[in-house]
Design a protein around this motif. Structure first.
Motif, short mmCIF file in Angstrom:
data_model
loop_
_atom_site.label_atom_id
_atom_site.label_comp_id
_atom_site.label_asym_id
_atom_site.label_seq_id
_atom_site.Cartn_x
_atom_site.Cartn_y
_atom_site.Cartn_z
N ARG A 45 34.43 39.17 25.28
CA ARG A 45 34.30 40.32 24.56
C ARG A 45 33.12 41.18 24.77
N ASP A 46 32.17 40.73 25.83
CA ASP A 46 31.08 41.57 26.15
C ASP A 46 31.30 42.53 27.21
N PHE A 47 31.60 43.68 26.93
CA PHE A 47 31.84 44.82 27.96
C PHE A 47 30.69 45.11 28.88
N ARG A 48 29.48 44.94 28.54
CA ARG A 48 28.37 45.10 29.66
C ARG A 48 28.43 43.95 30.78
N GLU A 49 28.94 42.86 30.26
CA GLU A 49 29.06 41.55 31.55
C GLU A 49 30.26 41.91 32.18
N LEU A 50 31.38 42.45 31.68
CA LEU A 50 32.34 42.95 32.55
C LEU A 50 32.20 43.92 33.55
N GLN A 51 31.26 45.02 32.95
CA GLN A 51 31.11 46.05 33.71
C GLN A 51 30.08 45.84 34.93
N ALA A 52 29.24 44.88 34.67
CA ALA A 52 28.52 44.42 35.52
C ALA A 52 29.00 43.81 36.75
N TRP A 53 30.06 42.90 36.59
CA TRP A 53 30.89 42.27 37.59
C TRP A 53 31.66 43.19 38.29
N SER A 54 32.13 44.18 37.74
CA SER A 54 33.08 45.44 38.14
C SER A 54 32.38 46.11 39.12
N ALA A 55 31.09 46.47 38.90
CA ALA A 55 30.42 47.32 39.70
C ALA A 55 29.86 46.45 40.93
N ALA A 56 29.72 45.03 40.79
CA ALA A 56 28.93 44.34 41.84
C ALA A 56 30.09 43.66 42.94
N GLU A 57 31.58 43.75 42.45
CA GLU A 57 32.70 43.18 43.13
C GLU A 57 33.73 44.35 42.96
N PRO A 58 33.46 45.50 43.60
CA PRO A 58 34.53 46.37 43.46
C PRO A 58 35.86 46.22 43.91
N ALA A 59 35.94 45.43 45.18
CA ALA A 59 37.25 45.15 45.79
C ALA A 59 38.00 44.37 44.66
N LEU A 60 37.46 43.04 44.48
CA LEU A 60 37.97 42.32 43.31
C LEU A 60 38.35 42.86 41.88
N PHE A 61 37.46 43.79 41.64
CA PHE A 61 37.70 44.57 40.33
C PHE A 61 38.96 45.41 40.31
N TRP A 62 39.05 46.23 41.46
CA TRP A 62 40.21 47.18 41.72
C TRP A 62 41.43 46.46 42.06
N GLU A 63 41.31 45.44 42.76
CA GLU A 63 42.48 44.81 42.84
C GLU A 63 43.02 44.38 41.57
N ALA A 64 42.35 43.57 41.00
CA ALA A 64 42.79 43.24 39.59
C ALA A 64 43.39 44.05 38.85
N VAL A 65 42.78 45.42 38.65
CA VAL A 65 43.32 46.53 38.04
C VAL A 65 44.76 46.59 38.51
N ALA A 66 45.00 46.70 39.61
CA ALA A 66 46.46 46.92 40.04
C ALA A 66 47.28 45.84 39.84
N HIS A 67 46.88 44.67 39.76
CA HIS A 67 47.69 43.53 39.24
C HIS A 67 48.01 43.38 37.83
N TYR A 68 46.93 43.56 37.17
CA TYR A 68 47.08 43.61 35.73
C TYR A 68 47.86 44.71 35.19
N PHE A 69 48.04 45.72 35.72
CA PHE A 69 48.61 46.78 35.38
C PHE A 69 50.25 46.87 35.76
N GLY A 70 50.42 45.89 36.68
CA GLY A 70 51.63 45.90 37.48
C GLY A 70 52.05 47.00 38.57
N VAL A 71 51.21 47.48 39.14
CA VAL A 71 51.43 48.59 40.20
C VAL A 71 52.46 48.05 41.18
N ASP A 72 53.45 48.97 41.38
CA ASP A 72 54.46 48.35 42.21
C ASP A 72 54.25 49.10 43.77
N PHE A 73 53.58 48.20 44.52
CA PHE A 73 53.48 48.17 45.92
C PHE A 73 54.66 48.24 46.46
N ALA A 74 55.07 49.23 47.38
CA ALA A 74 56.35 49.03 48.29
C ALA A 74 55.84 48.18 49.43
#
Length: 874
Positions: A45-74
């Motif tokens: 529930r702590d936004f700032r903890e999530l934000q700190a992780w997303s900034a420190a691990e950009p590759a993991l974060f953006w890959e997770a975003v794509a999977h969470y929202f179900g991006v259809d990669f051909a």
């Protein structure tokens, strides 16, 4: 920049409830990360903890975003982030996808997808099912005409449903989209769209403003002629204006949808394939085209509205914007989340300021986006939307475009609804997204932005690249790459303009150009732009376009426009004009307003028109935009400009007096005026140079450009290091400005000397060479800097310097050639003689000392004799 705490209050003005936090998508995402084994946060529930992780691990974060929202990669990526270098980071290498597919896969067929509202009361809409059908049909028609990957589809349209359909059809085929609103004059639109050599030109017929139809059929015809290529013209009836026989049209919008096989399978393109080109412009030159890719734009627009604004399929998403602003692109991305989006065509204050609130009520808007200027206008007009309207559906008011003052937060609580979240955010056309923003699980503090956006590694730096602690003001920088950063600038094959725009001050680190403070609470205060770009309500405007419009008015002799960020979050854009006969009447002001609006757009119209007796320029003819802006913000004139750098000292003094009067300062300045004697000229320049340049003159001459640090410049000038960067964004800019002052003095003083000589080649030659020798002796430090540091200038600056210096060489060559023609000189190689003499004069500075055995007069005679020998004086 001044340091210091910019905290407005320590008490939160709005706090989310536990129910709001737990039901938010961003908290669901944080919990999902733990379930998937990606990262275990101590408190999801702590936004700032999530934000700190997303900034420190950009590759993991953006890959997770794509999977969470179900991006259809051909095709799945072979590597998420190949390098953290900026510029040059490559995201999702090997992946293919299509932006339009993601935009169209949500939303029940019968649900309204796009609603258009005009300020005359007209309303129309299409459902998600109709939207998908129309996009497929238009894509099919374009494909039949050979449109495919990489082709440019451009539009000259108002806010309309057809624009959304056309963009999605273009993206479906892998074509590149760009547009301007129809309030832009044809020449201004051509400056943008014409750069792209479009294959398809989609044009409306008009738009609505203050309840009146604006017929733009003639403007379309003019723009069609101005475009550099023979593009397919698609005509769309917009704004209630009918097409006629004179309207350029190869195919009508209606025909485009009827006679081709629909494209139901979007073309899969690489992650960084160009999606759209958005144009922004600075103070000079043509607008810059910023290119964004399918994948980067997609991920940014999943996070921005999806997490920070909480937009989903239950929402009605309305952001007041125009097709000229990146918020148009951001708003239509509500479709990515299955939300209904609302377009608005017209004036937000017609028939009165409450119109947008009534639209929000009538359509059940849940997320309403606007600007600080609109909220301030509502407050000025005494609106009571919360008492007079049913706004119970409203969950969030998003605000961007400029700094939001604390008073606007209070006005919303008092006059709209006390439990309503005001989500202030800031980003830009550069990323079509956000760097800092609100979130459903962050408190709101008046006058502050709630936090750094997810996936953004934001820091505040001083000019040496040191991270500043909370409470101190400095440059906003981004230290890790984001997928939404531009893939390129248009027509910038080597990436030089791209690097100069963001990475020239801190190599490898994105410098955005905002002065900010991060508070102890993690909130952000934005103090304004650190450059001279006009940035009105988030829309960057080119001052060059305003000047070009004014050129059509013969009674306006000169002009200067600046954008001034005010202390309370306001923005003031005054226009100074010089008129023939010094007239100052209402009719002239009306003509100026009408001309600017007609040739550019209404958003270019200044807040105030001020008649000045004259306006100063630099000796190379440049307008003093940055110095005047700084003076109007209260900076001491001596810290931002020099009377020696301008062509009209009296005109500069008038502006200084105007700024002091406006700022409530009655102090007067003392100035040292130039005289016709060379020694006084030297004293005048060295004493009256701005402090930064005076220090640079000394230190660069002693240590050289590469041996000089910004700290040394600060120490020598008596300024703080932030004070240095208050005026110059880089050490390179300091060197260039100094060298231009030096060469300006050399050229102008030499022209003066020639003008005072008799009208014969021998007299003019002696006067010019003597002037050059005098300059290099008296301004020895300047001459050394000007000669030895040429190699330190970047290519663009070097060219500008050489162009100015070559004016003197050309003058010398002309005098020698004339002397040869008249039989005064007998050199067979006048061009070589001129270059040899110029080099000889510059070389004097490298060894001459005032206390040398050879006194000045014999030295001058000796080198003048050498120069005469070079040209073969008869």
């Amino acid at each position: 920049m001044e340091r210091g705490c910019a905290t407005v209050t320590v008490e939160a003005a709005w706090l989310p409830t536990d129910a709001q936090i737990d039901s938010s998508r961003v908290v669901d995402f944080a919990r999902w990360l733990g379930t998937e084994g990606i990262v275990d946060l101590s408190d999801p529930r702590d936004f700032r903890e999530l934000q700190a992780w997303s900034a420190a691990e950009p590759a993991l974060f953006w890959e997770a975003v794509a999977h969470y929202f179900g991006v259809d990669f051909a095709t799945e990526a072979t590597e998420v982030l190949s390098s953290s270098e900026m510029p040059g980071a490559r995201w999702f290498q090997g992946a293919t996808l299509n932006f339009a597919r993601e935009m169209l896969k949500h939303g029940a067929a019968e649900r309204e997808a796009v609603i258009l509202v005009r300020d005359d009361g007209h309303r129309e809409s299409i459902t998600f099912g109709q939207l998908r059908d129309q996009v497929a049909a238009v894509a099919g028609a374009l494909a039949d005409r050979g449109i495919g990957q990489g082709d440019r589809v451009v539009a000259y349209l108002p806010n309309c449903i057809e624009g959304v359909v056309a963009f999605l059809a273009s993206a479906t085929l892998g074509a590149v989209w760009s547009q301007t609103g129809m309030d832009y004059a044809p020449t201004a639109a051509m400056d943008r769209l014409g750069q792209l050599d479009p294959t398809v030109f989609i044009a409306g017929t008009g738009y609505l403003f203050k309840g009146e139809q604006q017929d733009r059929r003639e403007a379309v015809a003019e723009l069609r002629v101005l475009l550099p290529v023979d593009a397919l013209v698609v005509s769309v009836e917009t704004g209630g204006v009918d097409r006629d026989d004179t309207t350029p049209c190869d195919v009508t919008w209606e025909q485009l949808q009827r006679f081709s096989k629909p494209v139901t399978a979007p073309v899969d393109v690489p992650f960084d394939h160009p999606l759209w080109v958005l144009f922004t412009s600075g103070t000079t030159g043509r607008p810059k085209g910023i290119v964004h890719g399918h994948g980067g734009a997609l991920l940014e627009q999943l996070v921005s509205p999806g997490f920070h604004m909480g937009v989903d399929e239950a929402d009605v998403f309305f952001w007041f914007t125009t097709p000229n602003w990146m918020m148009w692109n951001a708003q239509i991305c509500g479709l990515l989340h299955g939300a209904t989006i609302v377009l608005f065509d017209g004036s937000p204050t017609h028939p009165d300021t409450g119109l947008l609130w009534r639209v929000a009520q009538d359509l059940g808007v849940t997320v309403f986006g606007t600007s600080p200027g609109y909220l301030q206008a509502c407050a000025r007009d005494g609106l009571e939307p919360g008492r007079e309207l049913d706004l119970s559906a409203l969950e969030l008011i998003g605000v961007t475009g400029s700094v939001l003052p604390a008073s606007s937060n209070r006005w919303v609580r008092d006059h709209v609804r006390s439990d309503l979240q005001v989500g202030s955010m800031s980003g830009g056309t550069d990323i079509v997204g956000i760097f800092v923003a609100s979130a459903p699980n962050l408190p709101v503090y008046d006058g502050e932005i709630s936090g750094t956006a997810l996936g953004v590694a934001l820091e505040v730096w001083d000019e040496r690249g040191n991270r500043l602690p909370a409470g101190q003001t400095g440059e906003m920088v981004i230290t890790r790459p984001m997928p939404s950063m531009p893939i390129a600038f248009w027509d910038d094959p080597e990436g030089e303009r791209y690097r100069d725009a963001y990475f020239d001050v801190f190599p490898g680190v994105w410098r955005h150009g905002d002065a900010i403070t991060i508070t102890e609470r993690g909130t952000i205060v934005i103090h304004g732009r650190t450059d001279s770009t006009l940035n009105r309500n988030g829309v960057r405007l080119g001052s060059a376009e305003i000047y070009e419009a004014l050129e059509s008015l013969p009674e306006v002799l000169d002009s200067l426009v600046v954008g001034v960020e005010l202390a309370e979050g306001g923005y003031w854009m005054p226009l100074f004009v010089v008129t023939d006969g010094g007239r100052d009447d209402a009719a002239l002001r009306t003509r100026i307003v009408e001309t600017i609006a007609g040739r550019t757009s209404r958003r270019h119209v200044p807040d105030e028109i001020i008649v000045a007796p004259a306006l100063p320029r630099t000796r190379t003819g440049k307008r003093l935009e940055v110095p005047v802006k700084r003076m109007l913000q209260g900076t001491s004139p001596r810290r931002v400009t020099s009377t020696g750098a301008v062509d009209d000292v009296d005109a500069l003094q008038w502006l200084i007096d105007f700024a002091r009067k406006r700022n409530g300062d009655s102090a007067t300045a003392t100035t040292v005026l130039p005289t016709d004697t060379y020694e006084d000229w030297r004293i005048y320049h060295e004493q009256d140079l701005p402090r930064v340049l005076a220090a640079a003159l000394d230190v660069f001459a002693e240590k050289g450009y590469h041996g000089t640090t910004t700290r040394q410049l600060a120490d020598r000038s008596g300024l703080s290091v932030p004070g240095i960067y208050h005026h110059y964004k880089s050490k390179q800019d300091i060197l260039f400005d100094l060298m231009m002052v030096i060469v300006d003095e050399l050229v102008e003083r030499s022209r003066f000397a020639v003008a005072q000589a008799d009208d014969d080649p021998r007299a003019q030659f002696d006067a010019l060479v003597s002037s050059m020798l005098l300059f290099h002796v008296y301004r020895r430090k300047g001459a050394i800097v000007s000669t030895s540091e040429l190699r330190s200038l970047e290519s663009g600056n070097r060219r500008k310097y050489l162009d100015r210096r070559d004016e003197l060489q050309a003058l010398l060559d002309q005098i020698i050639e004339r002397g040869v023609e008249d039989g005064v000189f007998r050199t067979p190689y006048p061009g070589d003689a001129g270059r040899a003499i110029a080099s000889m004069c510059a070389g004097v500075a490298t060894w001459y000392r005032p206390d040398a055995p050879l006194s000045f007069d014999p030295l001058l005679d000796r080198y003048l004799s050498i120069a005469e020998a070079i040209v073969g004086l008869r």
